[in-house]
Design an enzyme around this catalytic site. Structure first.
Site, PDB file in Angstrom:
ATOM      1  N   THR A  42       0.847  -1.191   0.000  1.00 37.94           N
ATOM      2  CA  THR A  42       0.000   0.000   0.000  1.00 37.94           C
ATOM      3  C   THR A  42       0.881   1.239   0.000  1.00 37.94           C
ATOM      4  O   THR A  42       2.076   1.175   0.292  1.00 37.94           O
ATOM      5  CB  THR A  42      -0.970   0.010   1.186  1.00 37.94           C
ATOM      6  N   CYS A  47      -3.047   8.594   5.884  1.00 36.14           N
ATOM      7  CA  CYS A  47      -3.671   7.365   6.382  1.00 36.14           C
ATOM      8  C   CYS A  47      -2.665   6.528   7.164  1.00 36.14           C
ATOM      9  O   CYS A  47      -1.457   6.757   7.107  1.00 36.14           O
ATOM     10  CB  CYS A  47      -4.206   6.536   5.215  1.00 36.14           C
ATOM     11  N   HIS A  64      -5.902  -0.184   5.810  1.00 37.07           N
ATOM     12  CA  HIS A  64      -5.475   1.141   5.350  1.00 37.07           C
ATOM     13  C   HIS A  64      -6.652   2.063   5.612  1.00 37.07           C
ATOM     14  O   HIS A  64      -7.689   1.946   4.967  1.00 37.07           O
ATOM     15  CB  HIS A  64      -5.158   1.066   3.846  1.00 37.07           C
TER      16      HIS A  64
END
Length: 202
Positions: A42, A47, A64
């Site tokens: 990711t 985030c 996430h």
């Protein structure tokens, strides 16, 4: 009936030539878990991702997520916190259903960078980072590694079978893809009311 976001199991699975194994890419609001020898990838700006695994069986996964700004900073169960709690519980519950044992769980946490200019006033990266640490402490899940806050986005490669993580700081960005993706995600979160109960797997 809950109006929390539907759980989004990542579907972008591909073969990664560099690592010679299958890989799953997760986007904001998604999660992925596997008992297989895979890499989960990711890219994080503001985030955060929790990488959680059973250190005995190697069953593990990654989420996430972001805490949306709900206008209320007080109280652990503010609407904003409910989203974070949901994101954490859905991953942990799926790991337990897949055969992981709670007492064997360990976590590595990443993200929470100060990268979205419009969010500096509410310290969204800092809030996300603090939330994930507080949540895991409350749940009794040991954090064995962390790379939080800072000013750069990160690309994270997580290998649940071994627990290995590779983190690349993205110091030179040629476009606004990460910021735009997270801004769109934040806008979606803020437009959805949070209510109802979370079903727990024990």
């Amino acid at each position: 009936m809950s109006s929390l976001p539907d759980k989004h199991f990542a579907t972008n699975v591909y073969y990664d030539r560099a690592f010679d194994m299958d890989a799953a890419k997760i986007l904001p609001g998604e999660f992925y878990y596997t008992p297989k020898n895979m890499v989960i990838v990711t890219v994080l700006g503001s985030c955060v991702s929790a990488c959680i695994r059973d250190r005995v069986t190697g069953i593990g996964g990654m989420n996430h997520f972001m805490l949306p700004s709900d206008g209320s900073e007080g109280g652990l169960m503010s609407a904003s916190m409910r989203y974070g709690t949901y994101a954490m519980e859905i991953l942990i519950n799926e790991l337990l259903k897949a055969g992981a044992k709670r007492e064997n769980l360990e976590a590595k946490v990443f993200g929470g960078g100060h990268v979205l200019q419009g969010f500096i006033a509410i310290n969204v990266g800092e809030r996300n980072a603090q939330f994930v640490k507080d949540y895991l402490k409350t749940e009794g899940i040991r954090i064995v590694a962390e790379d939080l806050e800072d000013v750069y986005p990160r690309k994270v490669y997580y290998f649940p079978r071994t627990g290995k993580v590779l983190v690349k700081k993205l110091k030179q960005l040629h476009n606004n893809t990460i910021a735009n993706r997270e801004q769109d995600y934040a806008n979606r979160l803020s437009s959805k009311p949070v209510s109802g109960e979370i079903e727990l797997f024990t």
